[in-house]
Motif scaffolding. Structure first.
Motif, mmCIF file in Angstrom:
data_model
loop_
_atom_site.group_PDB
_atom_site.id
_atom_site.type_symbol
_atom_site.label_atom_id
_atom_site.label_comp_id
_atom_site.label_asym_id
_atom_site.label_seq_id
_atom_site.Cartn_x
_atom_site.Cartn_y
_atom_site.Cartn_z
ATOM 1 N N VAL A 187 -21.883 37.821 -25.814
ATOM 2 C CA VAL A 187 -23.192 37.558 -26.414
ATOM 3 C C VAL A 187 -23.605 36.114 -26.173
ATOM 4 O O VAL A 187 -24.766 35.826 -25.848
ATOM 5 C CB VAL A 187 -23.158 37.868 -27.922
ATOM 6 C CG1 VAL A 187 -24.446 37.408 -28.600
ATOM 7 C CG2 VAL A 187 -22.961 39.366 -28.152
ATOM 8 N N ALA A 188 -22.653 35.175 -26.314
ATOM 9 C CA ALA A 188 -22.967 33.770 -26.071
ATOM 10 C C ALA A 188 -23.351 33.548 -24.608
ATOM 11 O O ALA A 188 -24.284 32.793 -24.301
ATOM 12 C CB ALA A 188 -21.774 32.897 -26.447
ATOM 13 N N ARG A 193 -26.941 34.338 -23.668
ATOM 14 C CA ARG A 193 -27.973 33.342 -23.982
ATOM 15 C C ARG A 193 -28.196 32.386 -22.814
ATOM 16 O O ARG A 193 -29.289 31.836 -22.656
ATOM 17 C CB ARG A 193 -27.584 32.551 -25.232
ATOM 18 C CG ARG A 193 -27.545 33.404 -26.501
ATOM 19 C CD ARG A 193 -27.199 32.571 -27.717
ATOM 20 N NE ARG A 193 -27.226 33.360 -28.932
ATOM 21 C CZ ARG A 193 -28.319 33.591 -29.666
ATOM 22 N NH1 ARG A 193 -29.471 33.068 -29.286
ATOM 23 N NH2 ARG A 193 -28.254 34.315 -30.755
ATOM 24 N N VAL A 194 -27.159 32.189 -22.010
ATOM 25 C CA VAL A 194 -27.273 31.328 -20.834
ATOM 26 C C VAL A 194 -27.690 32.133 -19.609
ATOM 27 O O VAL A 194 -28.453 31.649 -18.758
ATOM 28 C CB VAL A 194 -25.933 30.610 -20.570
ATOM 29 C CG1 VAL A 194 -26.031 29.696 -19.355
ATOM 30 C CG2 VAL A 194 -25.497 29.822 -21.798
ATOM 31 N N PRO A 222 -29.556 35.444 -19.074
ATOM 32 C CA PRO A 222 -30.307 36.513 -19.744
ATOM 33 C C PRO A 222 -30.103 37.893 -19.133
ATOM 34 O O PRO A 222 -30.277 38.902 -19.828
ATOM 35 C CB PRO A 222 -31.768 36.050 -19.613
ATOM 36 C CG PRO A 222 -31.690 34.570 -19.419
ATOM 37 C CD PRO A 222 -30.430 34.331 -18.659
ATOM 38 N N ASP A 254 -28.113 40.528 -20.940
ATOM 39 C CA ASP A 254 -28.651 41.185 -22.124
ATOM 40 C C ASP A 254 -29.394 42.468 -21.780
ATOM 41 O O ASP A 254 -30.052 43.055 -22.635
ATOM 42 C CB ASP A 254 -29.592 40.233 -22.872
ATOM 43 C CG ASP A 254 -29.840 40.679 -24.300
ATOM 44 O OD1 ASP A 254 -28.906 41.232 -24.919
ATOM 45 O OD2 ASP A 254 -30.966 40.497 -24.800
ATOM 46 N N GLY A 270 -24.654 43.250 -26.348
ATOM 47 C CA GLY A 270 -25.012 42.282 -27.369
ATOM 48 C C GLY A 270 -25.813 42.871 -28.466
ATOM 49 O O GLY A 270 -26.299 42.181 -29.318
#
Length: 290
Positions: free
Chosen positions: A180-181, A184-185, A187, A190, A290
């Motif tokens: 999940v982290a 964020r970097v 995309p 996701d 995620g």
């Protein structure tokens, strides 16, 4: 999105600002059930200070996170639903497991209460999705709620087993949060994933193996081998999904056109928050890491 309040009812038009949406009772009921379980564990197992502190922190965190999630994504008058009630009961059991595992850090031996709570929580994992499908009460909120409870339970179980088998076991519980982290970097991580029976099976194996290893059913050496195999399967499952997401990631041109569409459509999308939606099937939770 109009200037209407997020709690606007179905008949509220543009520019209308009704009163604030009332808080739903389910988070408070969940917190009360969690406190009752902690009191029961304190009576039966002699829950120590570490367990009480961890259990109370879990209670407050669950209340706060669930209250915020319901306020943001759940229509006020819509019923919470039986499937979400089952997931909330599982979250309460996970809080009890978390408190008991915290006590293990003070060298308290694991008792039958811990194994019982873990077993019931794992069994109920197969219930809430089935209830949602049979009652027609599936929602994206419910699928996400179920997934977060699952992930946190696996994290807690990995901590329990790591106390005796070594820190490497924590990779099982941490892998989803690292993913999940990373999303964020990056995309493209996701993105939605296709349904996969193998992914569901690997996820189920983690809980069962960690339960067996943590309760001492197997001798230490075979238990470590079983946990290592479970970790290898999890790494394979994540690697397969990452490879698939990389292959279908949007190109630069797609991202540019998507940003253009998003600038005009983001306000319309934001306007959908709080509208009644059909709960996604339990498979939907497995279609996105995620």
């Amino acid at each position: 999105m109009t200037d209407a309040d997020p709690g606007a009812g179905p008949g509220a038009g543009p520019g209308v600002r009704p009163g604030p949406r009332p808080l739903r009772p389910e988070p408070a009921l969940g917190a009360a059930a969690q406190l009752a379980l902690l009191l029961l564990l304190g009576t039966v197992t002699g829950l120590g200070p570490a367990g009480w502190l961890t259990g109370l922190v879990f209670t407050v965190a669950l209340w706060g996170v669930l209250t915020r999630a319901l306020f943001r994504s759940w229509p006020g008058p819509a019923p919470f639903g039986p499937a979400n009630a089952v997931t909330l009961a599982r979250a309460t059991l996970v809080g009890g497991v978390t408190a008991l595992v915290a006590d293990l850090c003070t060298s308290r031996p694991p008792g039958p209460a811990l194994a019982a709570l873990i077993t019931v929580a794992l069994v109920l994992d197969a219930v809430d999705g089935r209830v949602a499908r049979r009652t027609g009460t599936a929602t994206p909120f419910g699928a996400r709620f179920d997934m977060e409870v699952d992930a946190f339970l696996i994290l807690v179980l990995s901590v329990q087993v790591a106390l005796s088998a070594g820190g490497w076991v924590l990779a099982i519980g941490a892998m989803r949060y690292v993913f999940v982290a990373a999303a964020r970097v990056l995309p493209w991580l996701d993105g939605p994933l296709p349904p996969s029976t193998a992914r569901k099976a690997v996820a189920a194996v983690q809980g069962v193996v960690l339960l067996v290893a943590g309760t001492g059913v197997l001798p230490a050496a075979p238990a470590r081998v079983a946990v290592a195999v479970a970790l290898a399967l999890l790494v394979w499952s994540f690697a397969r999904d990452v490879r698939w997401l990389w292959r279908v990631r949007p190109s630069e041109g797609d991202r540019a056109s998507g940003e253009g569409r998003a600038s005009g459509g983001s306000r319309r999308a934001a306007g959908g928050v709080g509208r009644p939606v059909m709960r996604a099937s339990s498979g939907a939770a497995g279609r996105r890491r995620g």
